[in-house]
Scaffold this active site. Structure first.
Site, PDB file in Angstrom:
ATOM      1  N   HIS A 212      -8.950  -9.692   0.808  1.00 44.04           N
ATOM      2  CA  HIS A 212      -8.637  -9.449   2.218  1.00 44.04           C
ATOM      3  C   HIS A 212      -9.789 -10.114   2.970  1.00 44.04           C
ATOM      4  CE1 HIS A 212      -7.237  -6.741   5.658  1.00 44.04           C
ATOM      5  NE2 HIS A 212      -8.216  -7.489   6.137  1.00 44.04           N
TER       6      HIS A 212
ATOM      7  N   HIS B 132       0.892  -1.179   0.000  1.00 43.25           N
ATOM      8  CA  HIS B 132       0.000   0.000   0.000  1.00 43.25           C
ATOM      9  C   HIS B 132       0.923   1.221   0.000  1.00 43.25           C
ATOM     10  CE1 HIS B 132      -3.518  -2.477   1.277  1.00 43.25           C
ATOM     11  NE2 HIS B 132      -2.576  -3.181   1.863  1.00 43.25           N
TER      12      HIS B 132
ATOM     13  N   ASN C 120      -6.450   1.081  -2.282  1.00 41.45           N
ATOM     14  CA  ASN C 120      -7.033   1.966  -1.264  1.00 41.45           C
ATOM     15  C   ASN C 120      -6.237   3.258  -1.111  1.00 41.45           C
ATOM     16  OD1 ASN C 120      -5.025   0.273  -0.106  1.00 41.45           O
ATOM     17  ND2 ASN C 120      -5.815   0.590   1.947  1.00 41.45           N
TER      18      ASN C 120
ATOM     19  N   HIS D 132      -2.473 -12.192   2.703  1.00 41.29           N
ATOM     20  CA  HIS D 132      -1.998 -12.238   4.106  1.00 41.29           C
ATOM     21  C   HIS D 132      -2.787 -13.182   5.026  1.00 41.29           C
ATOM     22  CE1 HIS D 132      -5.117  -9.242   4.209  1.00 41.29           C
ATOM     23  NE2 HIS D 132      -4.355  -8.183   4.091  1.00 41.29           N
TER      24      HIS D 132
ATOM     25  N   ASP E 163       2.508  -6.716   2.711  1.00 37.11           N
ATOM     26  CA  ASP E 163       1.397  -5.835   3.097  1.00 37.11           C
ATOM     27  C   ASP E 163       1.941  -4.508   3.628  1.00 37.11           C
ATOM     28  OD1 ASP E 163      -1.236  -5.031   3.433  1.00 37.11           O
ATOM     29  OD2 ASP E 163      -1.423  -5.944   5.418  1.00 37.11           O
TER      30      ASP E 163
HETATM   31  O1  DOR Z   1      -3.208  -3.300   8.380  1.00 33.00           O
HETATM   32  C1  DOR Z   1      -3.547  -3.042   7.256  1.00 33.00           C
HETATM   33  N1  DOR Z   1      -3.461  -1.777   6.789  1.00 33.00           N
HETATM   34  N2  DOR Z   1      -4.008  -4.015   6.456  1.00 33.00           N
HETATM   35  C2  DOR Z   1      -4.421  -3.781   5.186  1.00 33.00           C
HETATM   36  O2  DOR Z   1      -4.770  -4.716   4.492  1.00 33.00           O
HETATM   37  C3  DOR Z   1      -4.427  -2.414   4.649  1.00 33.00           C
HETATM   38  C4  DOR Z   1      -3.827  -1.479   5.501  1.00 33.00           C
HETATM   39  C5  DOR Z   1      -3.634  -0.045   5.118  1.00 33.00           C
HETATM   40  O3  DOR Z   1      -3.805   0.281   3.934  1.00 33.00           O
HETATM   41  O4  DOR Z   1      -3.263   0.723   5.984  1.00 33.00           O
END
Ligand code: DOR
Length: 442
Positions: free
Chosen positions: A182, A68, A100, A236, A307
């Site tokens: 997810h 991300h 995202n 994950h 991740d």
């Molecule tokens: O802990 C997480 N944070 N898991 C995810 O799958 C996405 C994420 C985020 O974008 O901060």
């Protein structure tokens, strides 16, 4: 540092596709591996740059299939420039990034915007997921190039959350591209958030988003994948229950991944690093660590992703549950796993398979994931003779921290090469290097 069009790596311990390490030379021309031999004649080409790799191991560059990177829209946490520098330091030569960001990556236009930004900023190769929403936009099936469809079945608020079975069924029934989930049951999480409201100890996070929440969502995704024989990837995977489910019932078209943190950290980390240990799906018990490890060794879990989900230290300092979930990972993943290999828990060849070869295969990325003539020269030279600690001051990710600070690791990248360009060497990133957009075969 300049960018060389031809390169010779001398006397590395090369990991060959047969899984054996053998000392030899590798010649690289125009971004591709040209030839490999025990000794290549000197001089090969006047313009060739030579790297003396005596004592180092040459591996296919890491392909991190879940990150991300926050651009566009959340650049105060990370951007494609800082993230790709962090990749170069970690031996990560390609990444697959999640939707995202802001705006969400749900259309061809938002995908094109990311691709354009990446072409200017990334020193490593890049690919992007398209995010599913309840709207079921035609772009979900048509946008290109994408490595797959990402569905947040839980842990996500806003339009990217798709948690109702009829909607999920519709998405699984249409098209054929890979669906990556997810897997957490949002309704169970919602109920348990109410039940545990008012508790500010971050350790409660692992009880709110418990093993059962993950298992139920994975069971549902598996059911739909079987109904339509649809390519499914479980992102994950975090629990013993899911690993056991997959051990007994994993169709040939399903793959799963695990993160280094779900293998190496557990709920005891809340006592030492507090909300820095908070992520989704949450850290689990030492028993889950053990069952996940065995599943990885047995081939039930196919590969490793970080991740990488950076948040600033200020954001993480907020009291639970206001603290955001996620931790960075691209800089430490390879060294963490090679340290496990050095300690006898697995082999170097297994690490390269989990972090490169198997990922290229699952996402159908041509010409990557192996050291062989004709393959892209995405490579990493690692040093397994020395140990060095993870230190906050060395972190290149904009977030500036790691959950593994203080851990002493071996197998750090000495030189990272992307498409034949040296992008990281002697602790420095080469700003003149450029990554390329990944292609995905149908
Ligand atoms: O802990 C997480 N944070 N898991 C995810 O799958 C996405 C994420 C985020 O974008 O901060």
């Amino acid at each position: 540092m300049t960018v060389d069009s031809s390169l010779v790596i001398r006397q590395a311990q090369i990991l060959h596709p047969d899984g054996e390490l053998r000392i030899g030379d590798v010649q690289i021309e125009d971004g591709k591996i040209q030839q490999i031999a025990p000794h290549l004649a000197l001089p090969l080409n006047n313009s060739s740059r030579e790297i003396d790799a005596t004592g180092l191991i040459l591996l296919p560059g890491v392909i991190d299939p879940q990150v991300h990177f926050r651009e566009p829209g959340l650049e105060h946490k990370e951007d494609l420039f800082t993230a790709s520098y962090a990749c170069a330091r970690g031996g990560v030569t390609s990444f697959l990034e999640m939707p995202n960001t802001r705006p969400l990556t749900t259309t061809q236009a938002t995908l094109d915007d990311k691709l354009q930004r990446a072409s200017k900023k990334c020193v490593v190769n890049y690919g992007f997921f398209i995010g599913a929403t309840a709207e079921m936009l035609p772009d979900l099936l048509e946008a290109n190039p994408v490595c797959g469809i990402k569905i947040f079945m839980g842990s996500m608020h806003g339009p990217l959350l798709v948690d109702e079975e009829p909607l999920l069924d519709k998405i699984f029934s249409q098209g054929s591209r890979l669906i990556a989930v997810h897997a957490e049951n949002q309704e169970r999480i919602r109920q348990r958030r109410e039940q545990f409201a008012g508790i500010h100890d971050p350790a409660i996070h692992s009880q709110i988003q418990d093993n059962q929440a993950a298992l139920e969502a994975t069971q549902l995704a598996l059911k739909l994948s079987k109904k339509y024989q649809r390519r499914l990837h479980i992102l994950h995977m975090s629990t013993a229950e899911e690993a056991e489910l997959m051990r007994h019932d994993k169709p040939a078209w399903v793959t799963c991944e695990v993160t280094p943190q779900h293998l190496l950290l557990n709920t005891s980390a809340y006592e030492t690093i507090g909300t820095l240990a908070q992520m989704n799906p949450p850290l689990r018990s030492p028993y889950d660590n053990q069952v996940l490890w065995q599943a990885l060794l047995d081939g039930v879990i196919d590969f490793i992703a970080t991740d990488h989900a950076p948040h600033t230290l200020e954001e993480k300092a907020q009291e639970y549950p206001n603290s955001p979930s996620g931790m960075p990972g691209v800089e430490t993943s390879l060294a963490l796993m090679l340290t496990q290999a050095a300690q006898g828990r697995c082999t170097v060849a297994q690490v390269a398979n989990w972090m490169s070869t198997a990922v290229a295969k699952a996402y159908r990325i041509p010409n990557k994931g192996a050291i062989a003539p004709g393959y892209d020269a995405d490579l990493v030279l690692v040093d397994l003779n020395n140990y060095a600690p993870v230190r906050r001051e060395d972190i290149l990710s904009k977030c500036g921290w790691s959950p593994f600070e203080g851990w002493s690791l071996t197998g750090w990248a000495k030189v990272t090469i992307v498409g034949g360009q040296v992008v990281y060497e002697n602790g420095k990133v080469n700003p003149q290097a450029h990554g390329q957009a990944l292609r995905f075969d149908l």
